[in-house]
Design a protein around this motif. Structure first.
Motif, PDB file in Angstrom:
ATOM      1  N   LEU A   1      29.158  39.671  33.152  1.00 19.33           N
ATOM      2  CA  LEU A   1      28.641  39.804  34.514  1.00 19.33           C
ATOM      3  C   LEU A   1      27.405  40.692  34.455  1.00 19.33           C
ATOM      4  CD1 LEU A   1      31.969  40.406  36.482  1.00 19.33           C
ATOM      5  CD2 LEU A   1      30.883  38.232  35.871  1.00 19.33           C
ATOM      6  N   ALA A   2      26.244  40.076  34.656  1.00 15.28           N
ATOM      7  CA  ALA A   2      24.996  40.795  34.438  1.00 15.28           C
ATOM      8  C   ALA A   2      24.771  41.922  35.438  1.00 15.28           C
ATOM      9  CB  ALA A   2      23.820  39.811  34.480  1.00 15.28           C
ATOM     10  N   ALA A   3      25.120  41.708  36.705  1.00 15.73           N
ATOM     11  CA  ALA A   3      24.804  42.716  37.723  1.00 15.73           C
ATOM     12  C   ALA A   3      25.498  44.050  37.458  1.00 15.73           C
ATOM     13  CB  ALA A   3      25.138  42.183  39.112  1.00 15.73           C
ATOM     14  N   PRO A   4      26.822  44.082  37.322  1.00 12.65           N
ATOM     15  CA  PRO A   4      27.471  45.355  37.000  1.00 12.65           C
ATOM     16  C   PRO A   4      27.446  45.683  35.514  1.00 12.65           C
ATOM     17  CG  PRO A   4      29.134  43.682  37.355  1.00 12.65           C
ATOM     18  CD  PRO A   4      27.805  43.035  37.659  1.00 12.65           C
ATOM     19  N   ASN A   5      26.967  44.748  34.682  1.00  9.54           N
ATOM     20  CA  ASN A   5      26.976  44.899  33.223  1.00  9.54           C
ATOM     21  C   ASN A   5      28.402  45.096  32.706  1.00  9.54           C
ATOM     22  OD1 ASN A   5      24.615  44.866  31.293  1.00  9.54           O
ATOM     23  ND2 ASN A   5      25.826  46.521  30.395  1.00  9.54           N
ATOM     24  N   TRP A   6      29.274  44.208  33.164  1.00 10.07           N
ATOM     25  CA  TRP A   6      30.675  44.188  32.744  1.00 10.07           C
ATOM     26  C   TRP A   6      30.920  42.986  31.841  1.00 10.07           C
ATOM     27  CZ3 TRP A   6      33.665  44.799  38.025  1.00 10.07           C
ATOM     28  CH2 TRP A   6      33.555  46.129  38.467  1.00 10.07           C
ATOM     29  N   LEU A   7      31.944  43.124  31.006  1.00 14.02           N
ATOM     30  CA  LEU A   7      32.451  42.009  30.230  1.00 14.02           C
ATOM     31  C   LEU A   7      33.925  41.850  30.573  1.00 14.02           C
ATOM     32  CD1 LEU A   7      31.386  40.074  27.952  1.00 14.02           C
ATOM     33  CD2 LEU A   7      32.583  41.567  26.331  1.00 14.02           C
ATOM     34  N   LEU A   8      34.289  40.696  31.125  1.00 19.99           N
ATOM     35  CA  LEU A   8      35.678  40.419  31.474  1.00 19.99           C
ATOM     36  C   LEU A   8      36.310  39.586  30.365  1.00 19.99           C
ATOM     37  CD1 LEU A   8      35.402  39.504  35.278  1.00 19.99           C
ATOM     38  CD2 LEU A   8      35.755  41.752  34.218  1.00 19.99           C
ATOM     39  N   GLN A   9      37.469  40.022  29.917  1.00 20.41           N
ATOM     40  CA  GLN A   9      38.153  39.400  28.786  1.00 20.41           C
ATOM     41  C   GLN A   9      39.577  39.060  29.218  1.00 20.41           C
ATOM     42  OE1 GLN A   9      38.885  42.274  25.764  1.00 20.41           O
ATOM     43  NE2 GLN A   9      39.375  40.803  24.157  1.00 20.41           N
ATOM     44  N   SER A  10      39.927  37.788  29.225  1.00 21.41           N
ATOM     45  CA  SER A  10      41.277  37.388  29.639  1.00 21.41           C
ATOM     46  C   SER A  10      41.891  36.482  28.588  1.00 21.41           C
ATOM     47  CB  SER A  10      41.245  36.683  30.998  1.00 21.41           C
ATOM     48  OG  SER A  10      40.474  35.499  30.942  1.00 21.41           O
ATOM     49  N   THR A  11      43.214  36.559  28.486  1.00 22.60           N
ATOM     50  CA  THR A  11      43.941  35.754  27.502  1.00 22.60           C
ATOM     51  C   THR A  11      45.100  35.047  28.190  1.00 22.60           C
ATOM     52  OG1 THR A  11      45.000  37.859  26.890  1.00 22.60           O
ATOM     53  CG2 THR A  11      43.362  36.968  25.377  1.00 22.60           C
ATOM     54  N   ARG A  12      45.142  33.746  28.017  1.00 25.14           N
ATOM     55  CA  ARG A  12      46.149  32.928  28.685  1.00 25.14           C
ATOM     56  C   ARG A  12      47.557  33.205  28.163  1.00 25.14           C
ATOM     57  NH1 ARG A  12      45.523  26.546  28.083  1.00 25.14           N
ATOM     58  NH2 ARG A  12      45.867  27.203  25.930  1.00 25.14           N
ATOM     59  N   SER A  13      47.697  33.551  26.887  1.00 26.42           N
ATOM     60  CA  SER A  13      49.022  33.727  26.291  1.00 26.42           C
ATOM     61  C   SER A  13      49.825  34.837  26.943  1.00 26.42           C
ATOM     62  CB  SER A  13      48.894  34.003  24.791  1.00 26.42           C
ATOM     63  OG  SER A  13      48.146  35.197  24.571  1.00 26.42           O
ATOM     64  N   ASP A  14      49.145  35.900  27.415  1.00 30.94           N
ATOM     65  CA  ASP A  14      49.856  37.006  28.057  1.00 30.94           C
ATOM     66  C   ASP A  14      49.393  37.263  29.486  1.00 30.94           C
ATOM     67  OD1 ASP A  14      47.360  38.109  27.566  1.00 30.94           O
ATOM     68  OD2 ASP A  14      48.060  39.471  25.998  1.00 30.94           O
ATOM     69  N   GLY A  15      48.343  36.565  29.935  1.00 33.76           N
ATOM     70  CA  GLY A  15      47.870  36.709  31.306  1.00 33.76           C
ATOM     71  C   GLY A  15      47.166  38.007  31.606  1.00 33.76           C
ATOM     72  N   LEU A  16      46.761  38.748  30.570  1.00 32.08           N
ATOM     73  CA  LEU A  16      46.112  40.042  30.791  1.00 32.08           C
ATOM     74  C   LEU A  16      44.611  39.866  31.005  1.00 32.08           C
ATOM     75  CD1 LEU A  16      47.780  42.340  28.099  1.00 32.08           C
ATOM     76  CD2 LEU A  16      48.539  41.821  30.421  1.00 32.08           C
ATOM     77  N   VAL A  17      44.047  40.772  31.803  1.00 31.88           N
ATOM     78  CA  VAL A  17      42.605  40.835  32.004  1.00 31.88           C
ATOM     79  C   VAL A  17      42.140  42.225  31.633  1.00 31.88           C
ATOM     80  CG1 VAL A  17      40.701  40.634  33.650  1.00 31.88           C
ATOM     81  CG2 VAL A  17      42.692  39.127  33.856  1.00 31.88           C
ATOM     82  N   ARG A  18      41.054  42.279  30.877  1.00 31.39           N
ATOM     83  CA  ARG A  18      40.455  43.559  30.499  1.00 31.39           C
ATOM     84  C   ARG A  18      39.019  43.577  31.002  1.00 31.39           C
ATOM     85  NH1 ARG A  18      43.090  40.107  27.595  1.00 31.39           N
ATOM     86  NH2 ARG A  18      44.722  40.768  26.150  1.00 31.39           N
ATOM     87  N   LEU A  19      38.590  44.697  31.519  1.00 29.22           N
ATOM     88  CA  LEU A  19      37.227  44.875  32.029  1.00 29.22           C
ATOM     89  C   LEU A  19      36.537  45.901  31.141  1.00 29.22           C
ATOM     90  CD1 LEU A  19      36.249  45.550  35.753  1.00 29.22           C
ATOM     91  CD2 LEU A  19      35.127  46.697  33.867  1.00 29.22           C
ATOM     92  N   HIS A  20      35.498  45.478  30.440  1.00 25.95           N
ATOM     93  CA  HIS A  20      34.717  46.397  29.611  1.00 25.95           C
ATOM     94  C   HIS A  20      33.534  46.882  30.434  1.00 25.95           C
ATOM     95  CE1 HIS A  20      37.097  45.518  26.039  1.00 25.95           C
ATOM     96  NE2 HIS A  20      37.088  44.262  26.443  1.00 25.95           N
ATOM     97  N   ASN A  21      33.535  48.171  30.690  1.00 30.04           N
ATOM     98  CA  ASN A  21      32.597  48.759  31.643  1.00 30.04           C
ATOM     99  C   ASN A  21      31.378  49.321  30.925  1.00 30.04           C
ATOM    100  OD1 ASN A  21      31.325  50.152  33.750  1.00 30.04           O
ATOM    101  ND2 ASN A  21      32.607  51.957  33.439  1.00 30.04           N
TER     102      ASN A  21
END
Length: 572
Positions: A363-383
């Motif tokens: 996400l260019a505006a906030p300069n975030w990287l969103l990382q999600s994995t279907r196997s466990d349904g987790l979402v991680r936000l790299h700030n």
């Protein structure tokens, strides 16, 4: 809270339908009623109170935020109770709306509720009550807001007062002034900062988009609705990715005690026709969030929303959080404005992004990287771009997720941090870009004497984290930490370059700076998989003297990143 039986046919993922939302709204409204004063002008809910707000202001907050819920529910019997409170409150009970005071916030909820229920509430009031109410609200037109989302509270009040013909010129001026002021904070791709700087969090959805879009929709201002609606649609493409498969929102930013208010922009897109999401996905995400919190103690034994995240939790509170603050969660019931036969209520649930695919989204505006994995349904936000040092640690950590909570800012080993010389601070964050599977930033550390350039490269659940420390004296100790522990998940942090693990718990790695710029690299992972492959089998990392990081993934893909002078992916 007693809700209807689940409906697995219509809602195979949550079981929730419109009846569940109505039942939850009814239960929350019934639970607060015993805490109303005899004249129903104030709702004195139990709990700690901010030192600066005062009992009257807190009681008004209880009235206004639960009135908003009643407005979305549109139960005329409940609205009649709030009509009594309106008559008493405007007769001298409520505190005046003044510059940067909490009553300005609550005036917006009162005005929005009255605008949404004009036929059921406003039009049935005695003329004297209407005049007193309009007079009380009118102070919001000129009260000075804090320079952030507060600029939208006069907009909301002005929109209502103009619609009922009260001080029309001043009301329209307040609308124009507020909307003009937030323009300076729009940065594109559906993102606003919450005032000056780089404050990115859920206020984008439950304030910066909510009020302008609702105002334009209610005013039938087609030009503004087109502009703000398009921004909302752009925002929702990313917002939908901030929910885990279990319904949890990413735990980042301030005012997290509003909980399922995170669903407000989802409903708003469906309500106004400005959303990229299909109806079944909209309801699935919203119902997932509501269910997540209701099943984890958000409501106490008295049926009241607590000050916290799951149950009571002081770590997510701010100085302005009072007993009624959690009831801004009322915004999450915006979907009840949609008729029962709307596709958002009748379409079968569809999976959300975290259930559909493994994805790493920049996400260019906030300069975030969103990382999600279907196997466990987790979402991680790299700030790598959001900062508000007032609310550390919910803004300044390198990463957040739907399952972990940041450790205390006073903790000796703060999670997801680079600690240079014993100073865990991360200030002056400068975004350095996002790309295909990576994000980078620079920040000051060690009391401003050192600078850290950070890069994260993500694939699946794997993270490669690289930190180049410059400006520190030779031999300065450096600690790199990973994910905070959480129930039901596995956290890992493996040293690659410049770091070593001193004990079995590898949530923290240590090293020291050399005579010049020193590069520290580690592998990290947060996963719900019970037996994942070792990190070293999934990616091989090499570092060369030119401060380049070379990656080879298990499928043979090679990548090369340069850390100086600015992190970038190199060809080859």
């Amino acid at each position: 809270m007693h809700l209807p039986p689940p409906d697995p046919g219509l809602s195979p993922r949550t079981g929730y339908t419109r009846a569940h939302w109505e039942g939850a709204a009814d239960a929350l409204l019934a639970a607060v009623e015993p805490y109303a004063t005899a004249d129903r002008a104030l709702y004195h809910l139990p709990g700690p109170r901010p030192s600066w707000s005062g009992r009257l202001s807190d009681g008004l907050e209880g009235y206004a935020r639960t009135l908003l819920l009643a407005a979305f529910r549109r139960d005329e019997r409940v609205l009649a109770r709030y009509a009594d409170g309106l008559a008493a409150g405007t007769a001298g009970v409520w505190p005046r709306i003044e510059d940067r005071g909490q009553p300005l916030v609550e005036a917006a909820s009162v005005a929005l509720a009255l605008r949404l229920t004009r036929a059921q509430l406003w039009d049935r009031l005695d003329d004297a009550v209407r005049q007193r109410t309009a007079g009380w609200l009118a102070d919001a037109l000129t009260a000075r807001p804090w320079p952030c989302n507060w600029e939208l509270f006069p907009v909301t009040v002005g929109g209502f007062l103009a619609s009922v013909g009260h001080e029309v010129e001043a009301s329209r001026a307040a609308v124009e002034r507020g909307l003009e002021r937030i323009e300076q904070w729009y940065v594109g791709d559906g993102w606003y900062t919450d005032g000056d700087g780089r404050k990115y969090d859920y206020y984008n959805g439950w304030a910066m988009h909510l009020y302008p879009v609702l105002h334009a929709w209610l005013a039938d201002d087609r030009e503004r609705l087109a502009t703000h609606g398009a921004r909302l649609s752009d925002h929702l493409a990313a917002h939908a990715r901030l929910f885990g498969a279990d319904g949890a929102p990413v735990r980042q930013g301030r005012s997290l005690t509003y909980r399922f208010a995170t669903t407000a922009p989802l409903w708003l897109g469906a309500l106004t026709g400005h959303t990229p999401l299909p109806p079944g996905e909209t309801r699935r995400l919203a119902s997932g969030a509501l269910k997540y919190f209701l099943e984890r103690g958000a409501v106490d034994s008295h049926g009241l929303l607590t000050l916290g995240w799951h149950g009571p939790d002081e770590s997510v509170l701010q100085g302005y959080s009072g007993p009624a603050s959690p009831y801004w969660a009322s915004k999450g019931f915006l979907g009840l404005l949609l008729p029962a036969d709307h596709p958002v209520w009748t379409a079968p649930e569809e999976p959300g992004p975290a259930e559909r695919e493994d994805a790493v989204t920049g996400l260019a505006a906030p300069n975030w990287l969103l990382q999600s994995t279907r196997s466990d349904g987790l979402v991680r936000l790299h700030n790598h771009g959001s900062e508000d040092v007032r609310w550390d640690p919910y803004y300044t950590r390198l990463a957040y997720s739907t399952v972990t909570a940041p450790t205390s800012s006073n903790d000796d080993s703060p999670d997801n941090s680079v600690v240079v010389g014993g100073d865990p601070g991360r200030t002056g964050i400068v975004p350095l870009g996002v790309g295909d599977g990576w994000a980078a930033s620079r920040h000051t550390a060690a009391g401003g004497t050192a600078e850290v350039t950070s890069l994260v490269v993500a694939r699946g659940a794997v993270e490669v984290r690289a930190h180049l420390v410059t400006g520190a004296a030779p031999g300065t100790p450096v600690r790199v930490t990973g994910w905070a522990p959480a129930d039901g998940v596995r956290t890992e942090l493996v040293p690659v370059a410049g770091l070593s693990a001193n004990h079995a718990d590898v949530a923290e790695l240590t090293g020291g700076t050399g005579a010049g710029p020193t590069l520290f690299v580690a592998l990290a992972r947060l996963t719900g998989e019970p037996d994942p492959a070792p990190l070293e089998e999934l990616v091989t990392v090499e570092v060369d003297s030119a401060q380049e990081v070379h990656l080879q993934w298990s499928d043979g893909t090679r990548e090369r990143f340069e850390l100086t002078p600015r992190p970038a992916r190199l060809p080859g």
